[in-house]
Design a protein around this motif. Structure first.
Motif, PDB file in Angstrom:
ATOM      1  N   ARG A  89     -25.343  -4.287  23.229  1.00 45.04           N
ATOM      2  CA  ARG A  89     -24.036  -3.638  23.413  1.00 45.04           C
ATOM      3  C   ARG A  89     -23.032  -4.119  22.380  1.00 45.04           C
ATOM      4  N   MET A  90     -23.029  -5.418  22.095  1.00 40.67           N
ATOM      5  CA  MET A  90     -22.112  -5.961  21.085  1.00 40.67           C
ATOM      6  C   MET A  90     -22.405  -5.342  19.720  1.00 40.67           C
ATOM      7  N   THR A  91     -23.664  -5.216  19.379  1.00 40.98           N
ATOM      8  CA  THR A  91     -24.053  -4.618  18.103  1.00 40.98           C
ATOM      9  C   THR A  91     -23.604  -3.166  18.044  1.00 40.98           C
ATOM     10  N   GLU A  92     -23.809  -2.435  19.133  1.00 36.96           N
ATOM     11  CA  GLU A  92     -23.374  -1.034  19.195  1.00 36.96           C
ATOM     12  C   GLU A  92     -21.857  -0.925  19.065  1.00 36.96           C
ATOM     13  N   LEU A  93     -21.130  -1.809  19.751  1.00 40.13           N
ATOM     14  CA  LEU A  93     -19.668  -1.784  19.679  1.00 40.13           C
ATOM     15  C   LEU A  93     -19.169  -2.096  18.267  1.00 40.13           C
ATOM     16  N   GLN A  94     -19.812  -3.051  17.603  1.00 40.86           N
ATOM     17  CA  GLN A  94     -19.413  -3.378  16.234  1.00 40.86           C
ATOM     18  C   GLN A  94     -19.633  -2.189  15.300  1.00 40.86           C
ATOM     19  N   ALA A  95     -20.737  -1.476  15.486  1.00 42.97           N
ATOM     20  CA  ALA A  95     -21.007  -0.298  14.668  1.00 42.97           C
ATOM     21  C   ALA A  95     -19.956   0.780  14.929  1.00 42.97           C
ATOM     22  N   GLU A  96     -19.574   0.946  16.184  1.00 47.54           N
ATOM     23  CA  GLU A  96     -18.557   1.945  16.531  1.00 47.54           C
ATOM     24  C   GLU A  96     -17.192   1.568  15.950  1.00 47.54           C
ATOM     25  N   VAL A  97     -16.842   0.296  16.014  1.00 50.95           N
ATOM     26  CA  VAL A  97     -15.578  -0.167  15.432  1.00 50.95           C
ATOM     27  C   VAL A  97     -15.572   0.088  13.925  1.00 50.95           C
ATOM     28  N   ALA A  98     -16.683  -0.176  13.260  1.00 47.25           N
ATOM     29  CA  ALA A  98     -16.775   0.073  11.816  1.00 47.25           C
ATOM     30  C   ALA A  98     -16.610   1.558  11.517  1.00 47.25           C
ATOM     31  N   ARG A  99     -17.236   2.407  12.338  1.00 45.43           N
ATOM     32  CA  ARG A  99     -17.131   3.854  12.141  1.00 45.43           C
ATOM     33  C   ARG A  99     -15.688   4.323  12.326  1.00 45.43           C
ATOM     34  N   VAL A 100     -15.040   3.857  13.377  1.00 46.52           N
ATOM     35  CA  VAL A 100     -13.658   4.254  13.653  1.00 46.52           C
ATOM     36  C   VAL A 100     -12.730   3.739  12.550  1.00 46.52           C
ATOM     37  N   SER A 101     -12.962   2.535  12.072  1.00 44.22           N
ATOM     38  CA  SER A 101     -12.140   1.981  10.993  1.00 44.22           C
ATOM     39  C   SER A 101     -12.248   2.827   9.730  1.00 44.22           C
ATOM     40  N   THR A 102     -13.451   3.244   9.412  1.00 41.41           N
ATOM     41  CA  THR A 102     -13.662   4.100   8.240  1.00 41.41           C
ATOM     42  C   THR A 102     -12.949   5.434   8.423  1.00 41.41           C
ATOM     43  N   GLU A 103     -13.053   5.990   9.615  1.00 40.93           N
ATOM     44  CA  GLU A 103     -12.398   7.265   9.900  1.00 40.93           C
ATOM     45  C   GLU A 103     -10.877   7.129   9.821  1.00 40.93           C
ATOM     46  N   LEU A 104     -10.336   6.029  10.330  1.00 42.13           N
ATOM     47  CA  LEU A 104      -8.889   5.798  10.257  1.00 42.13           C
ATOM     48  C   LEU A 104      -8.419   5.648   8.813  1.00 42.13           C
ATOM     49  N   ALA A 105      -9.191   4.957   7.998  1.00 37.91           N
ATOM     50  CA  ALA A 105      -8.829   4.806   6.589  1.00 37.91           C
ATOM     51  C   ALA A 105      -8.817   6.165   5.903  1.00 37.91           C
ATOM     52  N   SER A 106      -9.779   7.011   6.242  1.00 42.16           N
ATOM     53  CA  SER A 106      -9.836   8.358   5.675  1.00 42.16           C
ATOM     54  C   SER A 106      -8.625   9.181   6.106  1.00 42.16           C
ATOM     55  N   LEU A 107      -8.271   9.081   7.373  1.00 42.71           N
ATOM     56  CA  LEU A 107      -7.098   9.811   7.879  1.00 42.71           C
ATOM     57  C   LEU A 107      -5.816   9.314   7.223  1.00 42.71           C
ATOM     58  N   ALA A 108      -5.689   8.024   7.019  1.00 40.18           N
ATOM     59  CA  ALA A 108      -4.502   7.462   6.372  1.00 40.18           C
ATOM     60  C   ALA A 108      -4.380   8.001   4.950  1.00 40.18           C
ATOM     61  N   GLU A 109      -5.493   8.108   4.263  1.00 38.11           N
ATOM     62  CA  GLU A 109      -5.488   8.646   2.896  1.00 38.11           C
ATOM     63  C   GLU A 109      -5.079  10.119   2.908  1.00 38.11           C
ATOM     64  N   ARG A 110      -5.559  10.869   3.875  1.00 41.03           N
ATOM     65  CA  ARG A 110      -5.186  12.284   3.979  1.00 41.03           C
ATOM     66  C   ARG A 110      -3.698  12.446   4.269  1.00 41.03           C
ATOM     67  N   VAL A 111      -3.141  11.576   5.111  1.00 39.64           N
ATOM     68  CA  VAL A 111      -1.704  11.622   5.411  1.00 39.64           C
ATOM     69  C   VAL A 111      -0.902  11.350   4.139  1.00 39.64           C
ATOM     70  N   LYS A 112      -1.328  10.367   3.351  1.00 35.62           N
ATOM     71  CA  LYS A 112      -0.643  10.073   2.085  1.00 35.62           C
ATOM     72  C   LYS A 112      -0.657  11.291   1.166  1.00 35.62           C
ATOM     73  N   GLN A 113      -1.802  11.950   1.076  1.00 36.57           N
ATOM     74  CA  GLN A 113      -1.917  13.138   0.223  1.00 36.57           C
ATOM     75  C   GLN A 113      -1.014  14.261   0.720  1.00 36.57           C
ATOM     76  N   LEU A 114      -0.967  14.454   2.025  1.00 39.14           N
ATOM     77  CA  LEU A 114      -0.103  15.493   2.594  1.00 39.14           C
ATOM     78  C   LEU A 114       1.376  15.164   2.355  1.00 39.14           C
ATOM     79  N   GLU A 115       1.726  13.905   2.526  1.00 33.59           N
ATOM     80  CA  GLU A 115       3.112  13.505   2.286  1.00 33.59           C
ATOM     81  C   GLU A 115       3.492  13.717   0.826  1.00 33.59           C
ATOM     82  N   ALA A 116       2.579  13.416  -0.069  1.00 30.14           N
ATOM     83  CA  ALA A 116       2.845  13.613  -1.491  1.00 30.14           C
ATOM     84  C   ALA A 116       2.991  15.100  -1.813  1.00 30.14           C
TER      85      ALA A 116
END
Length: 127
Positions: A89-116
């Protein structure tokens, strides 16, 4: 040939490696983990690094230290989830956290592009 020295693992990485071994069944309930001194020497890290990894695993409820004897994979009480399941379960949770972190970074980049893209349009309206 790679001339760069191999990077030494940190405590978090060592704990993850052992957690994966527990999840895979390499270490089962009651099994003794490698002695911290010998393991540190094998990995080429400081003793404290391995001790910190073992402490992290102990805080997660996967292992327990026995004074003067070593660190052992916890043997669960009847009805309690075992260390293998907990590690999985810990391994699965760590993988999910990594996936969500990557997705959040992608969304943050998209927000910057939209703001620009919106910023020049807003300046034109104000002019």
């Amino acid at each position: 040939m790679n001339s760069q020295p191999k990077r030494k693992p940190n405590a978090r990485e060592i704990a993850a490696r052992i957690r994966e071994e527990i999840a895979a069944g390499t270490f089962g309930p009651g099994d003794r983990l490698p002695g911290a001194r010998a393991y540190a020497k094998k990995l080429g890290v400081a003793l404290m690094t391995v001790q910190n990894a073992y402490t992290q695993l102990q805080e997660e409820g996967l292992v327990e230290g026995v004074a003067g004897s070593g660190t052992y994979v916890r043997d669960p009480a009847p009805g309690e989830q075992g260390p293998r399941e907990t590690a999985q379960r810990m391994t699965e949770l760590q993988a999910e956290v990594a996936r969500v972190s990557t997705e959040l970074a992608s969304l943050a980049e998209r927000v910057k592009q939209l703001e620009a893209a919106v910023s020049p349009t807003m300046e034109e309206r104000g002019a």
